[in-house]
Motif scaffolding. Structure first.
Motif, short mmCIF file in Angstrom:
data_model
loop_
_atom_site.label_atom_id
_atom_site.label_comp_id
_atom_site.label_asym_id
_atom_site.label_seq_id
_atom_site.Cartn_x
_atom_site.Cartn_y
_atom_site.Cartn_z
N LEU A 1 -15.73 -48.91 15.24
CA LEU A 1 -16.63 -49.52 13.75
C LEU A 1 -18.30 -49.66 14.29
N LEU A 2 -18.66 -49.96 15.00
CA LEU A 2 -19.98 -50.25 15.45
C LEU A 2 -20.40 -48.35 14.75
N GLN A 3 -20.17 -47.70 15.43
CA GLN A 3 -21.05 -46.21 15.75
C GLN A 3 -21.14 -45.37 13.51
N GLY A 4 -19.84 -45.87 12.83
CA GLY A 4 -19.51 -45.72 11.47
C GLY A 4 -20.08 -46.59 10.97
N LEU A 5 -20.80 -47.94 11.11
CA LEU A 5 -21.80 -48.83 10.42
C LEU A 5 -22.96 -48.47 10.71
N GLY A 6 -23.39 -47.56 11.90
CA GLY A 6 -24.66 -47.22 12.50
C GLY A 6 -24.95 -45.93 11.55
N ARG A 7 -24.38 -45.43 11.41
CA ARG A 7 -24.46 -44.01 10.87
C ARG A 7 -24.48 -44.38 9.37
N ILE A 8 -23.68 -45.10 8.51
CA ILE A 8 -23.81 -45.30 7.52
C ILE A 8 -25.05 -46.68 6.88
N CYS A 9 -25.56 -47.03 8.39
CA CYS A 9 -26.61 -48.28 7.94
C CYS A 9 -27.37 -48.41 7.05
N TYR A 10 -28.72 -47.01 6.80
CA TYR A 10 -29.37 -47.19 5.64
C TYR A 10 -28.34 -46.80 4.30
N SER A 11 -27.45 -47.27 3.61
CA SER A 11 -26.62 -47.16 2.77
C SER A 11 -26.54 -48.83 2.44
N VAL A 12 -25.78 -48.95 3.65
CA VAL A 12 -25.36 -50.53 3.43
C VAL A 12 -27.04 -51.23 3.79
N PHE A 13 -27.94 -51.34 3.70
CA PHE A 13 -28.97 -52.33 4.05
C PHE A 13 -29.85 -51.81 2.47
N LEU A 14 -29.60 -50.78 2.14
CA LEU A 14 -30.82 -50.35 0.56
C LEU A 14 -29.03 -51.24 -0.13
N ILE A 15 -27.76 -51.48 -0.58
CA ILE A 15 -27.29 -52.10 -1.25
C ILE A 15 -26.45 -53.52 -0.78
N HIS A 16 -26.05 -54.31 0.49
CA HIS A 16 -26.27 -55.22 0.78
C HIS A 16 -26.80 -56.46 0.04
N PHE A 17 -27.64 -56.05 -0.50
CA PHE A 17 -27.95 -57.90 -1.43
C PHE A 17 -27.81 -57.69 -2.70
N SER A 18 -27.76 -56.88 -3.18
CA SER A 18 -26.80 -56.45 -4.53
C SER A 18 -25.45 -57.40 -4.39
N VAL A 19 -24.87 -56.86 -3.51
CA VAL A 19 -23.37 -57.19 -3.36
C VAL A 19 -23.77 -58.65 -3.07
N CYS A 20 -23.99 -58.58 -1.78
CA CYS A 20 -24.18 -60.56 -1.84
C CYS A 20 -24.59 -61.48 -2.70
N LEU A 21 -25.73 -60.96 -3.62
CA LEU A 21 -25.73 -62.22 -5.21
C LEU A 21 -24.46 -61.84 -6.20
N LEU A 22 -23.89 -60.52 -6.17
CA LEU A 22 -22.42 -60.61 -6.99
C LEU A 22 -21.91 -62.01 -6.28
N VAL A 23 -21.61 -61.70 -5.23
CA VAL A 23 -20.75 -62.92 -4.56
C VAL A 23 -21.10 -64.62 -4.37
N LEU B 1 -17.49 -56.73 1.71
CA LEU B 1 -17.94 -55.17 0.17
C LEU B 1 -19.05 -54.83 0.81
N SER B 2 -19.90 -55.26 1.08
CA SER B 2 -21.48 -54.91 1.52
C SER B 2 -20.94 -53.39 2.29
N VAL B 3 -20.10 -53.45 3.40
CA VAL B 3 -20.45 -52.48 3.88
C VAL B 3 -19.51 -51.00 3.21
N MET B 4 -18.26 -51.69 2.08
CA MET B 4 -18.13 -50.32 1.67
C MET B 4 -18.43 -49.95 0.68
N ALA B 5 -19.78 -50.93 -0.03
CA ALA B 5 -20.01 -50.57 -0.65
C ALA B 5 -21.84 -49.17 -0.48
N GLY B 6 -21.75 -50.14 0.27
CA GLY B 6 -22.92 -48.76 1.43
C GLY B 6 -21.86 -47.49 1.74
#
Length: 385
Positions: free
Chosen positions: A294-316, A341-346
């Protein structure tokens, strides 16, 4: 296979750092955290105050990977510096622009629903242009989303590294001499950053402010592959301790610790080149396989997650605040939902945008779309008013 294992261990570290950044923003910005804090006050306070320092891990890893790709032997392995810079800019900007379009649109949706300092105001055209070209802090414009500053700084640091390595190609020395001179210049830059520039908060929009952590990552890469790795280990520790002795900064202590950990993990453990990280990762794949994957998968997509997570958190935050404003348990669950949801959006952003090879035309199209989306929000706001 060895490379894959090495990258997997680094991706696990990235995954942990990415989790820390998301939870820092969830705790810092609220308003869900303001309500949930009644249940776990110490945890929310710690995340708000200290989890942000995970950025230092990304900086060190950035320097480590830059040295690995650009100059593994402290000699530029590329011929065309502008091409390297252009590729990096396009790769960063395309998912970045897409994420900022989402941020602009969701902020406009949330603004009437939630009156909170975390909600960005209506963008201006100069602000949109500055954000599109990664110069918002330099020209004094507000960022369109949390964490945008890091993308701009990461690009500056990469450009600095490319220019340094390219400049060293012009000297007519032996390869060994040029490599040693390159490493000395990186060390000098690290010292200048840690001992001076990083102590001046007015410089925090410039790459030199962060070169200390980035350069430590470079030194960790070269040192882990040197026969004299112990000398490099002591050098990194000495630079970090000198900086902390002059002025203690927790973020610098973490950067030093991360660089030293990379030195230990990435040095060869066997004659065939297998590193300590590969051996450790292999052992963890047994009892902790689900977590490491799971950590490996999150690390692979971390840039996209980093970019999109604030918008998702704001909506929630807006939804939970509108429907369940004073329930600590449900607000805490809302924070967990925002993380998931941030991880999913990322992941969607990674699969649909980041993993595809971008072009200058693609980057320009998305940058213009960002400016257009912001302009549309401005026009709609004027029409409503």
């Amino acid at each position: 296979m060895a490379s894959a294992k090495r990258n997997a261990s680094i991706d696990c570290i990235k995954g942990l750092a990415c989790m820390a950044i998301i939870w820092h923003h969830l705790a810092f910005y609220g308003p869900m955290s303001d309500v949930a804090q009644a249940l776990v006050p110490a945890t929310v306070e710690w995340l708000s105050e200290y989890a942000r320092m995970a950025v230092q891990i990304f900086l060190v890893l950035g320097g480590y990977l830059a040295a690995a790709s650009l100059a593994p032997k402290a000699l530029a392995r590329f011929d065309n510096a502008p091409e390297q810079v252009g590729k990096r800019f396009v790769r960063l900007v395309v998912p970045y622009a897409v994420a900022l379009i989402v941020a602009v649109l969701l902020s406009d949706l949330v603004r009437p629903l939630m009156d909170h300092p975390s909600v960005p105001g209506e963008p201006t055209i100069p602000q949109l242009i500055a954000n599109a070209f990664l110069i918002q802090d330099i020209v004094g414009e507000e960022a369109l989303s949390a964490g945008v500053w890091y993308v701009a700084v990461d690009f500056q640091l990469f450009v600095m590294a490319v220019l340094l390595f390219a400049a060293m190609r012009t000297f007519r020395f032996s390869d060994g001499m040029r490599a040693r001179l390159t490493q000395l210049l990186v060390i000098a830059g690290v010292a200048a950053s840690l001992l001076y520039a990083n102590r001046n908060a007015d410089w925090d929009m410039w790459g030199i402010y962060f070169w200390g952590a980035y350069g430590l990552g470079m030194l960790a890469f070269w040192g882990s592959r040197s026969r004299h790795w112990a000398v490099w280990f002591v050098l990194i520790g000495a630079l970090g301790c000198a900086a902390l002795w002059i002025e203690f900064r927790g973020r610098i202590a973490l950067a030093m610790a991360c660089a030293l950990m990379l030195m230990l993990l990435m040095r060869p453990a066997r004659e065939d080149g297998t590193t300590h990280a590969q051996l450790l990762f292999g052992k963890l794949l047994g009892p902790l396989q689900p977590l490491t994957l799971l950590l490996q998968g999150l690390g692979r997509i971390c840039y996209s997650v980093f970019l999109i997570h604030f918008s998702v958190c704001l909506l929630v935050n807006a939804v939970v605040t509108a429907w369940l404003p004073q329930d600590p348990v449900l607000n805490l669950l809302g924070m967990v939902a925002a993380f998931v949801l941030s991880v999913m959006a990322g992941r969607i952003l990674y699969l649909r945008v980041e993993q595809h090879v971008p072009t200058w035309l693609t980057a320009l199209r998305w940058q213009l779309s960002l400016i257009g989306a912001g302009g549309g929000v401005l026009l709609a706001g004027q029409f409503v008013n």
